[in-house]
Design a protein around this motif. Structure first.
Motif, PDB file in Angstrom:
ATOM      1  N   ASN A  54       0.863  -1.178   0.000  1.00 22.48           N
ATOM      2  CA  ASN A  54       0.000   0.000   0.000  1.00 22.48           C
ATOM      3  C   ASN A  54       0.899   1.227   0.000  1.00 22.48           C
ATOM      4  O   ASN A  54       1.602   1.477   0.978  1.00 22.48           O
ATOM      5  N   ILE A  55       0.867   2.000  -1.056  1.00 21.75           N
ATOM      6  CA  ILE A  55       1.782   3.134  -1.189  1.00 21.75           C
ATOM      7  C   ILE A  55       1.524   4.212  -0.143  1.00 21.75           C
ATOM      8  O   ILE A  55       2.450   4.865   0.320  1.00 21.75           O
ATOM      9  N   ASP A  56       0.263   4.376   0.268  1.00 22.31           N
ATOM     10  CA  ASP A  56      -0.036   5.389   1.275  1.00 22.31           C
ATOM     11  C   ASP A  56       0.592   5.041   2.619  1.00 22.31           C
ATOM     12  O   ASP A  56       1.185   5.896   3.282  1.00 22.31           O
ATOM     13  N   THR A  57       0.476   3.805   3.039  1.00 29.03           N
ATOM     14  CA  THR A  57       1.088   3.361   4.292  1.00 29.03           C
ATOM     15  C   THR A  57       2.600   3.436   4.197  1.00 29.03           C
ATOM     16  O   THR A  57       3.271   3.882   5.140  1.00 29.03           O
ATOM     17  N   TRP A  58       3.128   3.045   3.061  1.00 26.28           N
ATOM     18  CA  TRP A  58       4.573   3.063   2.832  1.00 26.28           C
ATOM     19  C   TRP A  58       5.121   4.487   2.975  1.00 26.28           C
ATOM     20  O   TRP A  58       6.115   4.716   3.654  1.00 26.28           O
ATOM     21  N   GLN A  59       4.466   5.465   2.362  1.00 22.78           N
ATOM     22  CA  GLN A  59       4.897   6.859   2.455  1.00 22.78           C
ATOM     23  C   GLN A  59       4.659   7.425   3.853  1.00 22.78           C
ATOM     24  O   GLN A  59       5.462   8.214   4.357  1.00 22.78           O
ATOM     25  N   LEU A  60       3.560   7.044   4.467  1.00 27.93           N
ATOM     26  CA  LEU A  60       3.232   7.539   5.800  1.00 27.93           C
ATOM     27  C   LEU A  60       4.302   7.143   6.814  1.00 27.93           C
ATOM     28  O   LEU A  60       4.653   7.936   7.697  1.00 27.93           O
ATOM     29  N   ILE A  61       4.842   5.954   6.682  1.00 31.65           N
ATOM     30  CA  ILE A  61       5.867   5.491   7.621  1.00 31.65           C
ATOM     31  C   ILE A  61       7.091   6.402   7.581  1.00 31.65           C
ATOM     32  O   ILE A  61       7.534   6.911   8.616  1.00 31.65           O
ATOM     33  N   ILE A  62       7.638   6.655   6.403  1.00 38.54           N
ATOM     34  CA  ILE A  62       8.854   7.472   6.319  1.00 38.54           C
ATOM     35  C   ILE A  62       8.554   8.932   6.634  1.00 38.54           C
ATOM     36  O   ILE A  62       9.343   9.616   7.278  1.00 38.54           O
ATOM     37  N   ASN A  63       7.395   9.416   6.222  1.00 38.41           N
ATOM     38  CA  ASN A  63       7.031  10.807   6.522  1.00 38.41           C
ATOM     39  C   ASN A  63       6.884  11.023   8.027  1.00 38.41           C
ATOM     40  O   ASN A  63       7.329  12.040   8.566  1.00 38.41           O
ATOM     41  N   THR A  64       6.273  10.088   8.707  1.00 40.64           N
ATOM     42  CA  THR A  64       6.095  10.204  10.157  1.00 40.64           C
ATOM     43  C   THR A  64       7.435  10.149  10.883  1.00 40.64           C
ATOM     44  O   THR A  64       7.712  10.980  11.753  1.00 40.64           O
ATOM     45  N   ILE A  65       8.267   9.208  10.507  1.00 40.22           N
ATOM     46  CA  ILE A  65       9.584   9.077  11.151  1.00 40.22           C
ATOM     47  C   ILE A  65      10.407  10.347  10.954  1.00 40.22           C
ATOM     48  O   ILE A  65      10.958  10.892  11.917  1.00 40.22           O
ATOM     49  N   THR A  66      10.487  10.811   9.720  1.00 38.96           N
ATOM     50  CA  THR A  66      11.317  11.992   9.459  1.00 38.96           C
ATOM     51  C   THR A  66      10.749  13.249  10.108  1.00 38.96           C
ATOM     52  O   THR A  66      11.506  14.081  10.598  1.00 38.96           O
ATOM     53  N   THR A  67       9.445  13.381  10.144  1.00 41.64           N
ATOM     54  CA  THR A  67       8.837  14.551  10.773  1.00 41.64           C
ATOM     55  C   THR A  67       9.112  14.580  12.270  1.00 41.64           C
ATOM     56  O   THR A  67       9.500  15.615  12.822  1.00 41.64           O
ATOM     57  N   ILE A  68       8.931  13.460  12.932  1.00 43.98           N
ATOM     58  CA  ILE A  68       9.164  13.400  14.375  1.00 43.98           C
ATOM     59  C   ILE A  68      10.626  13.644  14.706  1.00 43.98           C
ATOM     60  O   ILE A  68      10.955  14.450  15.587  1.00 43.98           O
ATOM     61  N   VAL A  69      11.520  12.973  14.002  1.00 44.08           N
ATOM     62  CA  VAL A  69      12.951  13.152  14.260  1.00 44.08           C
ATOM     63  C   VAL A  69      13.374  14.594  13.997  1.00 44.08           C
ATOM     64  O   VAL A  69      14.090  15.200  14.800  1.00 44.08           O
ATOM     65  N   THR A  70      12.918  15.164  12.901  1.00 46.78           N
ATOM     66  CA  THR A  70      13.271  16.545  12.569  1.00 46.78           C
ATOM     67  C   THR A  70      12.748  17.509  13.625  1.00 46.78           C
ATOM     68  O   THR A  70      13.470  18.402  14.079  1.00 46.78           O
ATOM     69  N   PHE A  71      11.504  17.346  14.028  1.00 55.96           N
ATOM     70  CA  PHE A  71      10.896  18.214  15.028  1.00 55.96           C
ATOM     71  C   PHE A  71      11.684  18.192  16.336  1.00 55.96           C
ATOM     72  O   PHE A  71      12.000  19.237  16.911  1.00 55.96           O
ATOM     73  N   LEU A  72      12.022  17.008  16.815  1.00 54.12           N
ATOM     74  CA  LEU A  72      12.753  16.891  18.071  1.00 54.12           C
ATOM     75  C   LEU A  72      14.189  17.409  17.957  1.00 54.12           C
ATOM     76  O   LEU A  72      14.689  18.092  18.858  1.00 54.12           O
ATOM     77  N   LEU A  73      14.837  17.095  16.848  1.00 49.42           N
ATOM     78  CA  LEU A  73      16.218  17.560  16.678  1.00 49.42           C
ATOM     79  C   LEU A  73      16.308  19.071  16.567  1.00 49.42           C
ATOM     80  O   LEU A  73      17.251  19.678  17.077  1.00 49.42           O
ATOM     81  N   VAL A  74      15.350  19.689  15.910  1.00 44.37           N
ATOM     82  CA  VAL A  74      15.367  21.151  15.800  1.00 44.37           C
ATOM     83  C   VAL A  74      15.308  21.783  17.188  1.00 44.37           C
ATOM     84  O   VAL A  74      16.054  22.718  17.488  1.00 44.37           O
ATOM     85  N   ALA A  75      14.440  21.270  18.045  1.00 45.53           N
ATOM     86  CA  ALA A  75      14.333  21.811  19.399  1.00 45.53           C
ATOM     87  C   ALA A  75      15.633  21.611  20.179  1.00 45.53           C
ATOM     88  O   ALA A  75      16.116  22.532  20.848  1.00 45.53           O
ATOM     89  N   LEU A  76      16.210  20.433  20.099  1.00 44.51           N
ATOM     90  CA  LEU A  76      17.440  20.156  20.836  1.00 44.51           C
ATOM     91  C   LEU A  76      18.629  20.939  20.287  1.00 44.51           C
ATOM     92  O   LEU A  76      19.419  21.516  21.044  1.00 44.51           O
ATOM     93  N   LEU A  77      18.756  20.980  18.982  1.00 42.22           N
ATOM     94  CA  LEU A  77      19.884  21.684  18.382  1.00 42.22           C
ATOM     95  C   LEU A  77      19.763  23.198  18.556  1.00 42.22           C
ATOM     96  O   LEU A  77      20.769  23.902  18.667  1.00 42.22           O
ATOM     97  N   GLN A  78      18.542  23.708  18.604  1.00 44.20           N
ATOM     98  CA  GLN A  78      18.338  25.137  18.863  1.00 44.20           C
ATOM     99  C   GLN A  78      18.838  25.488  20.257  1.00 44.20           C
ATOM    100  O   GLN A  78      19.428  26.543  20.475  1.00 44.20           O
TER     101      GLN A  78
END
Length: 132
Positions: A54-78
């Protein structure tokens, strides 16, 4: 009135738990190991399409992982960037204050320094000190 200046050697070295965590995270994410781990995640994710079908689930997995990691790293690195900027600013203030004192001491012998001293004080916001 004498201006209170925090010298770089007098900066309080006590860091909160969050600051220590942010520093450790910054140190880890700036290493090649972290980049390699990110590449491995993408390499493992890419063929997972065959299992998910399922392409939607496949894309959702990587989008969710990258969004969460990016969000948390931005706060910590700031956090680490802000502390680094503050430390640099304190050092620059100490240098400007020391230079102003030196220029003030030498201005009796070199009257041209009075103009430069006034420009320095105006540029960096150093107040004129009164004699002791």
């Amino acid at each position: 009135m004498q201006q209170s200046v925090t010298m770089p050697s007098n900066v309080d070295g006590k860091l909160s738990v969050f600051d220590r965590f942010a520093t450790a995270t910054s140190n880890f994410t700036s290493r090649a190991v972290f980049f390699v781990a990110c590449v491995i995640i993408v390499v493992l994710w890419a063929p997972s399409f065959l299992a998910l079908q399922n392409i939607d689930t496949w894309q959702l997995i990587i989008n969710t992982i990258t969004t969460i990691v990016t969000f948390l790293l931005v706060a910590l690195l700031q956090n680490t960037q802000k502390r680094s900027d503050d430390a640099v600013q304190q050092k620059l203030n100490a240098i400007a204050d020391g230079l102003a004192d030196l220029m003030d001491d030498l201005s009796a012998e070199h009257p041209g320094l009075r103009v430069d001293l006034a420009e320095l004080r105006a540029a960096v916001g150093i107040e004129k000190r009164e004699g002791a």
